[in-house]
Design a protein around this motif. Structure first.
Motif, PDB file in Angstrom:
ATOM      1  N   THR A   4       0.760  -1.105  -0.120  1.00 49.10           N
ATOM      2  CA  THR A   4       0.010  -0.057  -0.018  1.00 49.10           C
ATOM      3  C   THR A   4       0.858   1.129  -0.100  1.00 49.10           C
ATOM      4  N   LEU A   5       0.480   2.542  -0.282  1.00 53.41           N
ATOM      5  CA  LEU A   5       1.339   3.812  -0.127  1.00 53.41           C
ATOM      6  C   LEU A   5       1.826   3.904   1.189  1.00 53.41           C
ATOM      7  N   LYS A   6       1.045   3.527   2.154  1.00 52.47           N
ATOM      8  CA  LYS A   6       1.641   3.645   3.610  1.00 52.47           C
ATOM      9  C   LYS A   6       2.801   2.684   3.689  1.00 52.47           C
ATOM     10  N   GLU A   7       2.429   1.328   3.289  1.00 52.12           N
ATOM     11  CA  GLU A   7       3.539   0.340   3.669  1.00 52.12           C
ATOM     12  C   GLU A   7       4.904   0.804   2.886  1.00 52.12           C
ATOM     13  N   ASN A   8       4.646   1.323   1.306  1.00 54.58           N
ATOM     14  CA  ASN A   8       5.709   1.791   0.808  1.00 54.58           C
ATOM     15  C   ASN A   8       6.597   3.063   1.350  1.00 54.58           C
ATOM     16  N   ALA A   9       5.872   3.826   1.901  1.00 49.92           N
ATOM     17  CA  ALA A   9       6.462   4.882   2.896  1.00 49.92           C
ATOM     18  C   ALA A   9       7.259   4.698   3.930  1.00 49.92           C
ATOM     19  N   LEU A  10       6.717   3.805   4.746  1.00 49.33           N
ATOM     20  CA  LEU A  10       7.347   3.182   5.914  1.00 49.33           C
ATOM     21  C   LEU A  10       8.385   2.153   5.455  1.00 49.33           C
ATOM     22  N   GLN A  16      14.275   0.292   4.446  1.00 50.17           N
ATOM     23  CA  GLN A  16      13.979  -1.071   3.954  1.00 50.17           C
ATOM     24  C   GLN A  16      13.439  -0.918   2.218  1.00 50.17           C
ATOM     25  N   GLN A  17      13.349  -2.173   1.588  1.00 54.46           N
ATOM     26  CA  GLN A  17      13.139  -2.166   0.492  1.00 54.46           C
ATOM     27  C   GLN A  17      11.846  -1.794  -0.027  1.00 54.46           C
ATOM     28  N   PRO A  18      11.422  -0.636  -0.809  1.00 58.95           N
ATOM     29  CA  PRO A  18      10.061  -0.238  -1.361  1.00 58.95           C
ATOM     30  C   PRO A  18       9.733  -0.767  -2.506  1.00 58.95           C
ATOM     31  N   ASP A  19       8.376  -0.640  -2.922  1.00 63.58           N
ATOM     32  CA  ASP A  19       8.258  -1.196  -4.477  1.00 63.58           C
ATOM     33  C   ASP A  19       8.551   0.077  -5.330  1.00 63.58           C
ATOM     34  N   PHE A  20       8.714   1.188  -4.932  1.00 60.34           N
ATOM     35  CA  PHE A  20       9.052   2.661  -5.591  1.00 60.34           C
ATOM     36  C   PHE A  20       9.455   3.486  -4.599  1.00 60.34           C
ATOM     37  N   TYR A  21      10.038   4.613  -5.523  1.00 61.29           N
ATOM     38  CA  TYR A  21      10.394   5.784  -4.720  1.00 61.29           C
ATOM     39  C   TYR A  21       9.624   7.089  -5.152  1.00 61.29           C
ATOM     40  N   GLY A  22       8.922   7.640  -4.373  1.00 59.29           N
ATOM     41  CA  GLY A  22       8.042   8.645  -4.634  1.00 59.29           C
ATOM     42  C   GLY A  22       7.705   9.618  -3.593  1.00 59.29           C
ATOM     43  N   ASP A  23       6.581  10.534  -3.720  1.00 57.94           N
ATOM     44  CA  ASP A  23       6.488  11.480  -3.035  1.00 57.94           C
ATOM     45  C   ASP A  23       5.658  11.001  -1.545  1.00 57.94           C
ATOM     46  N   LEU A  24       6.168  11.229  -0.612  1.00 53.03           N
ATOM     47  CA  LEU A  24       5.605  10.647   0.679  1.00 53.03           C
ATOM     48  C   LEU A  24       4.074  11.389   0.870  1.00 53.03           C
ATOM     49  N   MET A  25       3.954  12.499   0.308  1.00 53.95           N
ATOM     50  CA  MET A  25       2.721  12.993   0.488  1.00 53.95           C
ATOM     51  C   MET A  25       1.482  12.253  -0.247  1.00 53.95           C
ATOM     52  N   GLY A 292      19.504   6.707   0.951  1.00 52.37           N
ATOM     53  CA  GLY A 292      18.458   6.173   1.785  1.00 52.37           C
ATOM     54  C   GLY A 292      17.690   7.177   2.528  1.00 52.37           C
ATOM     55  N   ARG A 293      16.391   6.572   2.748  1.00 52.59           N
ATOM     56  CA  ARG A 293      15.604   7.442   3.375  1.00 52.59           C
ATOM     57  C   ARG A 293      15.077   8.580   2.674  1.00 52.59           C
ATOM     58  N   PHE A 294      14.897   8.549   1.662  1.00 49.47           N
ATOM     59  CA  PHE A 294      14.669   9.788   0.763  1.00 49.47           C
ATOM     60  C   PHE A 294      13.503   9.554  -0.194  1.00 49.47           C
ATOM     61  N   TYR A 295      12.660  10.518  -0.266  1.00 50.42           N
ATOM     62  CA  TYR A 295      11.187  10.561  -0.922  1.00 50.42           C
ATOM     63  C   TYR A 295      11.455  11.807  -2.013  1.00 50.42           C
ATOM     64  N   PRO A 296      11.755  11.335  -3.503  1.00 51.05           N
ATOM     65  CA  PRO A 296      11.888  12.148  -4.468  1.00 51.05           C
ATOM     66  C   PRO A 296      10.452  12.735  -4.650  1.00 51.05           C
ATOM     67  N   SER A 297      10.493  14.313  -4.746  1.00 50.99           N
ATOM     68  CA  SER A 297       9.414  14.993  -4.927  1.00 50.99           C
ATOM     69  C   SER A 297       9.799  16.489  -5.188  1.00 50.99           C
ATOM     70  N   ILE A 298       8.833  17.325  -5.965  1.00 52.97           N
ATOM     71  CA  ILE A 298       8.875  18.631  -5.873  1.00 52.97           C
ATOM     72  C   ILE A 298       8.581  19.159  -4.369  1.00 52.97           C
ATOM     73  N   PRO A 299       9.391  19.935  -3.977  1.00 47.32           N
ATOM     74  CA  PRO A 299       9.557  20.419  -2.528  1.00 47.32           C
ATOM     75  C   PRO A 299       8.175  20.995  -2.160  1.00 47.32           C
ATOM     76  N   ASN A 300       7.571  21.923  -3.108  1.00 48.89           N
ATOM     77  CA  ASN A 300       6.436  22.524  -2.580  1.00 48.89           C
ATOM     78  C   ASN A 300       5.225  21.664  -3.234  1.00 48.89           C
TER      79      ASN A 300
END
Length: 329
Positions: A4-10, A16-25, A292-300
């Protein structure tokens, strides 16, 4: 089975290994609390005062309201007499039933419930007296500013505890821009003396209530990032590329999760080639996700130009998943 989005963010949060890297928001459902909604001015371009007495203007088509503080309408006109000029709003009269209902409707297996805690210590201080006066007062009247911020911090702490009681957010999305695109607003020594101790009390309150502290500051915070870790900031949301993000990952020893890295203003312009937009998204992922522990996104949050935003989101979705597959943890 996909996360889920929450599981991936966690997974990203826990290294840990995510399914994808994306915006936490994307994994956070922000709840409209009665204080924030009550203070939101209509989008009519006219002046409206909030519960603190600060005048805001929300122009049609603008991304949000902005303070319009003048010598005539400033709440605090004389910092040496701030106590007689400030009226701290009460938090006792609000109806939280809509916020509770909104939070109850969120599937917490799928998403985090977030509380948008706007107007942090620094922002509230300059909203009460104007930016120029605030910056001068921090330097020339540090004791008076510290006393003022003590009152603001007590309000914030009470508000955070109230939100915890009413609908228990998973994340406090605390908003306080501490700098510009060039530097922090205050000398770090001044920030550390006046703001840092109170900010730690706020962070401690968030953690005592069993919630994650995510601090929004889409600006330069590089000179104070180790302080942010000491305070107890769990996630820094809004990390602009003008910070040396790789260095920050190193000096904070992975203790500060971060959201941002894509240079929004660089790609949110007219007549830019599609490949230039996609290249910037890939640059951010390739450069910062290895730390590590990074969520790529547009900051605003988004590009304001719709086509540009669609390209960013498309590349982020595709390349963020591809990167996770090709670079397993």
């Amino acid at each position: 089975m996909s996360m889920t989005l929450k599981e991936n963010a966690l997974a990203i949060y826990n290294g840990q290994q995510p399914d994808f890297y994306g915006d936490l928001m994307n994994a956070v459902e922000l709840i409209g609390d009665p204080i924030l909604m009550g203070d939101m001015p209509p989008q009519d371009g006219l002046e409206h005062a909030d519960s603190w007495g600060t005048v805001y203007v929300y122009k049609p088509g603008a991304p949000g309201p902005h303070p319009h503080v003048t010598p005539e309408n400033a709440v605090i006109k004389d910092i040496e007499n701030w106590e007689s000029q400030l009226r701290v709003p009460s938090l006792d009269q609000y109806d939280w039933s809509m916020a509770r209902a909104q939070a109850a409707a969120v599937d917490r297996n799928e998403k985090f419930v977030g509380f948008f805690c706007a107007g942090g210590l620094f922002e509230r201080s300059h909203h009460l007296m104007g930016m120029e006066n605030a910056l001068v007062n921090y330097m020339e009247y540090p004791e008076e500013m510290a006393a003022l911020l003590r009152v603001i911090a007590d309000y914030k702490i009470k508000l955070i505890r109230l939100a915890a009681e009413q609908f228990h957010p998973d994340i406090i999305f605390y908003h306080d821009d501490w700098g510009s695109k060039q530097n922090v607003f205050l000398p770090p020594s001044v920030w550390r003396k006046i703001i840092k101790p109170l900010q730690k009390e706020i962070a401690d309150t968030i953690h005592e209530c069993g919630m994650i502290y995510m601090h929004h500051a889409d600006c330069i915070c590089e000179p104070i990032v180790t302080d942010m870790v000491e305070i107890g900031v769990d996630i820094w949301q809004g990390v602009i590329a003008q910070n040396d993000i790789v260095k920050i990952q190193r000096v904070t020893d992975g203790k500060l999760a971060m959201v941002g890295g894509i240079d929004g203003p660089k790609v949110d312009i007219a007549n830019i080639a599609e490949e230039a937009i996609r290249s910037e998204v890939r640059r951010a992922i390739d450069t910062y996700c290895p730390g590590g522990r990074f969520y790529p996104s547009i900051p605003n949050g988004i590009c304001f130009l719709e086509w540009n935003n669609s390209i960013v989101m498309d590349e982020l979705t595709a390349y963020g998943r591809r990167y996770a597959l090709e670079h397993p943890i």
